[in-house]
Each structure stands twice: as structure tokens, then as C-alpha cells.
Design an enzyme around this catalytic site. Sequence first.
Site, PDB file in Angstrom:
ATOM      1  N   GLY A   1       0.749  -1.266  -0.045  1.00  0.00           N
ATOM      2  CA  GLY A   1       0.047  -0.160  -0.028  1.00  0.00           C
ATOM      3  C   GLY A   1       0.751   1.236  -0.105  1.00  0.00           C
ATOM      4  O   GLY A   1       0.710   2.154   0.718  1.00  0.00           O
TER       5      GLY A   1
ATOM      6  N   SER B   1       1.354   3.823  -1.796  1.00  0.00           N
ATOM      7  CA  SER B   1       0.890   5.191  -1.956  1.00  0.00           C
ATOM      8  C   SER B   1      -0.198   5.681  -0.960  1.00  0.00           C
ATOM      9  O   SER B   1      -0.579   6.990  -1.023  1.00  0.00           O
ATOM     10  CB  SER B   1       0.323   5.072  -3.612  1.00  0.00           C
ATOM     11  OG  SER B   1      -1.050   4.524  -3.361  1.00  0.00           O
ATOM     12  N   GLY B   2      -0.430   4.975  -0.073  1.00  0.00           N
ATOM     13  CA  GLY B   2      -1.280   5.020   0.745  1.00  0.00           C
ATOM     14  C   GLY B   2      -0.788   6.018   2.010  1.00  0.00           C
ATOM     15  O   GLY B   2       0.316   6.507   1.996  1.00  0.00           O
TER      16      GLY B   2
ATOM     17  N   ASP C   1       1.988  -2.028  -4.686  1.00  0.00           N
ATOM     18  CA  ASP C   1       0.680  -1.339  -4.501  1.00  0.00           C
ATOM     19  C   ASP C   1      -0.121  -2.157  -5.545  1.00  0.00           C
ATOM     20  O   ASP C   1       0.054  -3.089  -6.177  1.00  0.00           O
ATOM     21  CB  ASP C   1       0.407   0.284  -4.785  1.00  0.00           C
ATOM     22  CG  ASP C   1      -0.503   0.917  -3.914  1.00  0.00           C
ATOM     23  OD1 ASP C   1      -1.669   0.505  -4.259  1.00  0.00           O
ATOM     24  OD2 ASP C   1      -0.031   2.001  -3.259  1.00  0.00           O
TER      25      ASP C   1
ATOM     26  N   ALA D   1      -2.220  -5.318  14.987  1.00  0.00           N
ATOM     27  CA  ALA D   1      -2.858  -4.602  16.080  1.00  0.00           C
ATOM     28  C   ALA D   1      -3.538  -3.439  15.098  1.00  0.00           C
ATOM     29  O   ALA D   1      -3.084  -3.035  14.143  1.00  0.00           O
ATOM     30  CB  ALA D   1      -1.720  -3.958  16.850  1.00  0.00           C
TER      31      ALA D   1
ATOM     32  N   HIS E   1     -12.187   9.817  13.518  1.00  0.00           N
ATOM     33  CA  HIS E   1     -11.171   9.855  12.256  1.00  0.00           C
ATOM     34  C   HIS E   1     -11.711  10.677  11.140  1.00  0.00           C
ATOM     35  O   HIS E   1     -12.657  11.146  11.112  1.00  0.00           O
ATOM     36  CB  HIS E   1     -11.085   8.312  11.712  1.00  0.00           C
ATOM     37  CG  HIS E   1     -10.555   7.521  12.883  1.00  0.00           C
ATOM     38  ND1 HIS E   1     -10.877   6.644  14.155  1.00  0.00           N
ATOM     39  CD2 HIS E   1      -9.198   6.992  12.897  1.00  0.00           C
ATOM     40  CE1 HIS E   1     -10.265   6.050  14.592  1.00  0.00           C
ATOM     41  NE2 HIS E   1      -9.070   6.105  13.715  1.00  0.00           N
TER      42      HIS E   1
ATOM     43  N   LYS F   1     -11.752   7.377   6.100  1.00  0.00           N
ATOM     44  CA  LYS F   1     -11.818   5.972   6.564  1.00  0.00           C
ATOM     45  C   LYS F   1     -13.032   5.318   6.273  1.00  0.00           C
ATOM     46  O   LYS F   1     -14.062   5.673   6.272  1.00  0.00           O
ATOM     47  CB  LYS F   1     -11.765   6.075   8.299  1.00  0.00           C
ATOM     48  CG  LYS F   1     -11.491   4.856   8.880  1.00  0.00           C
ATOM     49  CD  LYS F   1     -10.795   4.830  10.271  1.00  0.00           C
ATOM     50  CE  LYS F   1     -10.762   3.803  11.170  1.00  0.00           C
ATOM     51  NZ  LYS F   1      -9.942   2.762  10.522  1.00  0.00           N
TER      52      LYS F   1
ATOM     53  N   GLY G   1     -10.260  -0.339  14.375  1.00  0.00           N
ATOM     54  CA  GLY G   1      -9.688  -1.194  14.934  1.00  0.00           C
ATOM     55  C   GLY G   1      -9.260  -0.718  16.595  1.00  0.00           C
ATOM     56  O   GLY G   1      -9.315  -1.715  17.186  1.00  0.00           O
ATOM     57  N   THR G   2      -8.783   0.289  16.548  1.00  0.00           N
ATOM     58  CA  THR G   2      -8.382   0.767  18.045  1.00  0.00           C
ATOM     59  C   THR G   2      -9.757   0.763  19.059  1.00  0.00           C
ATOM     60  O   THR G   2      -9.607   0.332  20.085  1.00  0.00           O
ATOM     61  CB  THR G   2      -8.093   2.293  18.028  1.00  0.00           C
ATOM     62  OG1 THR G   2      -6.993   2.247  16.941  1.00  0.00           O
ATOM     63  CG2 THR G   2      -7.566   2.711  19.400  1.00  0.00           C
TER      64      THR G   2
HETATM   65  N1  LIG Z   1      -3.003  -0.319  13.318  1.00  0.00           N
HETATM   66  C1  LIG Z   1      -2.395   1.025  13.023  1.00  0.00           C
HETATM   67  O1  LIG Z   1      -1.876   1.437  13.855  1.00  0.00           O
HETATM   68  C2  LIG Z   1      -3.319   1.613  11.878  1.00  0.00           C
HETATM   69  C3  LIG Z   1      -3.074   3.084  11.659  1.00  0.00           C
HETATM   70  C4  LIG Z   1      -3.505   3.774  10.546  1.00  0.00           C
HETATM   71  C5  LIG Z   1      -4.227   3.025   9.566  1.00  0.00           C
HETATM   72  N2  LIG Z   1      -4.385   1.924   9.880  1.00  0.00           N
HETATM   73  C6  LIG Z   1      -5.245   1.125   9.013  1.00  0.00           C
HETATM   74  O2  LIG Z   1      -4.504   0.846   7.651  1.00  0.00           O
HETATM   75  C7  LIG Z   1      -5.048   0.710   6.617  1.00  0.00           C
HETATM   76  C8  LIG Z   1      -4.782   1.751   5.646  1.00  0.00           C
HETATM   77  O3  LIG Z   1      -4.948   2.877   6.273  1.00  0.00           O
HETATM   78  P1  LIG Z   1      -4.553   4.366   5.080  1.00  0.00           P
HETATM   79  O4  LIG Z   1      -5.188   5.378   5.819  1.00  0.00           O
HETATM   80  O5  LIG Z   1      -3.141   4.424   4.623  1.00  0.00           O
HETATM   81  O6  LIG Z   1      -5.467   3.895   3.621  1.00  0.00           O
HETATM   82  P2  LIG Z   1      -5.122   4.450   2.278  1.00  0.00           P
HETATM   83  O7  LIG Z   1      -6.445   4.190   1.604  1.00  0.00           O
HETATM   84  O8  LIG Z   1      -4.451   5.652   2.207  1.00  0.00           O
HETATM   85  O9  LIG Z   1      -4.121   3.361   1.679  1.00  0.00           O
HETATM   86  C9  LIG Z   1      -4.281   1.826   1.362  1.00  0.00           C
HETATM   87  C10 LIG Z   1      -3.307   1.605   0.504  1.00  0.00           C
HETATM   88  O10 LIG Z   1      -3.460   0.384   0.241  1.00  0.00           O
HETATM   89  C11 LIG Z   1      -3.449  -0.182  -1.051  1.00  0.00           C
HETATM   90  N3  LIG Z   1      -3.900  -1.370  -1.642  1.00  0.00           N
HETATM   91  C12 LIG Z   1      -5.276  -1.787  -1.425  1.00  0.00           C
HETATM   92  N4  LIG Z   1      -5.427  -2.830  -2.105  1.00  0.00           N
HETATM   93  C13 LIG Z   1      -4.311  -3.267  -2.154  1.00  0.00           C
HETATM   94  C14 LIG Z   1      -3.818  -4.514  -2.791  1.00  0.00           C
HETATM   95  N5  LIG Z   1      -4.840  -5.456  -3.401  1.00  0.00           N
HETATM   96  N6  LIG Z   1      -2.566  -4.833  -3.172  1.00  0.00           N
HETATM   97  C15 LIG Z   1      -1.551  -3.712  -2.854  1.00  0.00           C
HETATM   98  N7  LIG Z   1      -2.013  -2.659  -2.324  1.00  0.00           N
HETATM   99  C16 LIG Z   1      -3.379  -2.219  -1.809  1.00  0.00           C
HETATM  100  C17 LIG Z   1      -4.017   1.272  -1.859  1.00  0.00           C
HETATM  101  O11 LIG Z   1      -3.865   1.368  -3.254  1.00  0.00           O
HETATM  102  C18 LIG Z   1      -3.343   2.402  -1.020  1.00  0.00           C
HETATM  103  O12 LIG Z   1      -1.881   2.536  -1.417  1.00  0.00           O
HETATM  104  C19 LIG Z   1      -6.711   0.785   7.046  1.00  0.00           C
HETATM  105  O13 LIG Z   1      -7.159  -0.483   7.376  1.00  0.00           O
HETATM  106  C20 LIG Z   1      -6.442   1.836   8.340  1.00  0.00           C
HETATM  107  O14 LIG Z   1      -7.380   1.514   9.311  1.00  0.00           O
HETATM  108  C21 LIG Z   1      -4.036   1.095  11.083  1.00  0.00           C
HETATM  109  O1  LIG Z   2      -6.570   6.391   9.608  1.00  0.00           O
HETATM  110  C1  LIG Z   2      -6.986   5.083  10.012  1.00  0.00           C
HETATM  111  O2  LIG Z   2      -7.774   4.604   9.371  1.00  0.00           O
HETATM  112  C2  LIG Z   2      -6.713   4.556  11.708  1.00  0.00           C
HETATM  113  N1  LIG Z   2      -6.895   3.437  11.758  1.00  0.00           N
HETATM  114  C3  LIG Z   2      -6.715   2.600  12.900  1.00  0.00           C
HETATM  115  C4  LIG Z   2      -8.058   2.198  13.348  1.00  0.00           C
HETATM  116  O3  LIG Z   2      -8.779   1.576  12.848  1.00  0.00           O
HETATM  117  O4  LIG Z   2      -7.963   2.380  14.769  1.00  0.00           O
HETATM  118  C5  LIG Z   2      -5.859   3.377  13.715  1.00  0.00           C
HETATM  119  C6  LIG Z   2      -5.864   4.860  13.924  1.00  0.00           C
HETATM  120  C7  LIG Z   2      -5.908   5.526  12.347  1.00  0.00           C
END
Ligand SMILES: NC(=O)c1ccc[n+]([C@@H]2O[C@H](COP(=O)([O-])OP(=O)(O)OC[C@H]3O[C@@H](n4cnc5c(N)ncnc54)[C@H](O)[C@@H]3O)[C@@H](O)[C@H]2O)c1
Ligand SMILES: O=C(O)C1=N[C@H](C(=O)O)CCC1
Length: 276
Positions: free
Chosen positions: A16, A18-19, A42, A130, A163, A167, A173-174
Site C-alpha cells: 500500500g 501510495s497510501g 501497490d 494490532a 477519524h 476512513k 480497529g482501536t
Molecule cells: N494499526 C494501526 O496502527 C493503523 C494506523 C493507521 C491506519 N491503519 C489502517 O491501515 C489501513 C490503511 O490505511 P490508510 O489510511 O493508509 O489507507 P489508504 O487508503 O490511504 O491506503 C491503502 C493503500 O493500500 C493499497 N491497496 C489496496 N488494495 C491493495 C492490494 N490488493 N495490493 C496492494 N495494495 C493495495 C491502496 O492502493 C493504498 O495505497 C486501514 O485499514 C487503516 O484503518 C491502521
Molecule cells: O486512519 C485510520 O484508518 C486509522 N486506523 C486505525 C484504526 O482503525 O483504529 C488506527 C488509527 C488510524
Amino acid sequence: MSAEANTTTPGIVITGASGRMGQMLIRTVLASDRVRLVGALDRSGHDWIGRDVGEAMGGSAVGVTVTDDPLEAFAKAQAVIDFTAPSATVEFAGLAAQARAVHVIGTTGLSADDIAAINRAAHHAVIVRAGNMSLGVNLLTLLTKKVAAALDADFDIEVIEYHHNRKVDAPSGTALMLGEAAAEGRGVTLEDVADRGRDGITGARGSGHIGFSAIRAGAIIGEHDVMFASQSERLILRHVAEDRSVFATGALKAAIWGQDKAPGAYNMLDVLGLND
Ligand SMILES: NC(=O)c1ccc[n+]([C@@H]2O[C@H](COP(=O)([O-])OP(=O)(O)OC[C@H]3O[C@@H](n4cnc5c(N)ncnc54)[C@H](O)[C@@H]3O)[C@@H](O)[C@H]2O)c1
Ligand SMILES: O=C(O)C1=N[C@H](C(=O)O)CCC1
């Protein structure tokens, strides 16, 4: 970095790329002398495929080309850091395990079936998953469990999460981690007591329930309140993420921590040494 360091420093693939999190992770890996960036992935059809990831991010070239081929990318990796989407993460869990790479999963919105598939892959490799990788939130789960155990059902428990407007999953998830911690403190199963998505004539609040509310607005990075409310007082535990770097720093710590661990499913409390 010396040639010797290159052979011993874990090589990291960021999925991911570019995300929002992908770009933060790439910057964090490039700034670290404890890991090397060896791949950026990606989805097929994304306009970054085939470009140098540094240039795609608007900077100078870093010598890593964005690919849509996870097998090719993971073969070079000691760890895969994955913040993408549930279907992609389930596929990557199997492929990272085949490559014997540590898989750090930040993706949220996973179903029970997705988690079961990930846990099957963890029989063959280290997986750290997590819903929030920050130190503060993981400490907050411990506090939440403690407070929930200390207060009886006269105190209603509500988890409120805030958020950004991009989103796609709720509760966050948190929020689910905090709900699980509260339920554990109370000695109940979260699915039995969770109130998600109230609307219309809902009836009065159930005693002992754990409620969830989700705000989606603007650019909020991630904020969580756990409220304990009785008829006469209210206690609110609160975490605010000021910057996405807190999640990336935690993920990188997990990728390094996992290098010498036995195959299995781990969480951030394991990484932080806070699991009892
Ligand atoms: N656990 C944590 O601490 C935490 C923190 C922030 C975000 N997140 C989670 O992370 C995830 C991504 O968040 P984000 O804000 O970066 O989202 P985003 O939409 O900005 O980025 C997602 C990325 O995944 C890519 N993607 C999607 N399907 C794909 C595939 N099949 N193969 C390769 N790449 C693929 C997309 O093109 C994009 O670049 C969400 O589920 C979010 O809730 C978790
Ligand atoms: O930006 C998001 O998406 C985030 N996802 C995580 C969640 O689902 O709790 C952590 C916080 C940011």
C-alpha cells in the site's frame, strides 16, 4: 551503511505504498539505520507501478521500484509491513509466510474469517497484528481493562472514536481493541455486550453493554475516548494521535522485534513487553 550492515539489517517491503500510512512508513524506513527498504508494493493498475517510490512520493530516487507482484517483492524481504485492505492483507499473510518474512499487519476492518486465515498463516511465520501500533493506545488498553475491572455495571462504558473522512471501516480497529479490553476487565465477551450503530427507537441502554460511536470528519488522524459513566460521575480515558508517525514507528519496532521470534500470532503488547 556498510556492506556488513546490509547483510544483517532486515530488508522491509511496504505494501500500500501510495497510501496515507504507506508513505509515512516509507519515510520512516528510509530514515532508519536499523532497517533497509527493499520493496514497495501497490495494487495492479495503480499509476505508481513501475516508478521509483521516492520519485513517486515527490522526492529523489531511492532505487526501489513500485511493483504489483507480492511474490517477487516478498522473496527479498525479512519483513512485510502491511497497512492496506482486508482482502489484500489475507492474501499477503499467506505469501509472507511462504517467504518466511515477518508480517506486520496494521490493516483494520478484518472479519472473523479474515483473522482465522491470518492466524493459520501464523503457524508458519511470525505475524504481529494490532488495530493500533502506537505506544499510547496499547497502554490505554491496559488502563481500560483495569478501570473496567474496578467499576461495576452501574458505570456504562462507551467507546467514542474520531477519524478523518476517508476512513472506510467502523468501529475503528482501536475502538475494538479498547472494547475488548473493557470486556476482558468485566469478565464478559465483547460480542455479547457490544452496542454498535444505534439508530431510531432503540429502547433504553442495556445494563452492562459496551457502546461504540464513530465520528468521521475532516483530517482527524485518530482519537479515542473510553467513557465510564454512572448517575453521579464520569471518567474519560482519552488518546490522541497527533501524527501518523506513531503508527509507523510502532510497526517498524514490530518488524525488528519479530526477526528472532518463533512462528505465531503476536500483538503490540508482546512487542512492547507489556503482555502479562
Ligand atoms: N494499526 C494501526 O496502527 C493503523 C494506523 C493507521 C491506519 N491503519 C489502517 O491501515 C489501513 C490503511 O490505511 P490508510 O489510511 O493508509 O489507507 P489508504 O487508503 O490511504 O491506503 C491503502 C493503500 O493500500 C493499497 N491497496 C489496496 N488494495 C491493495 C492490494 N490488493 N495490493 C496492494 N495494495 C493495495 C491502496 O492502493 C493504498 O495505497 C486501514 O485499514 C487503516 O484503518 C491502521
Ligand atoms: O486512519 C485510520 O484508518 C486509522 N486506523 C486505525 C484504526 O482503525 O483504529 C488506527 C488509527 C488510524
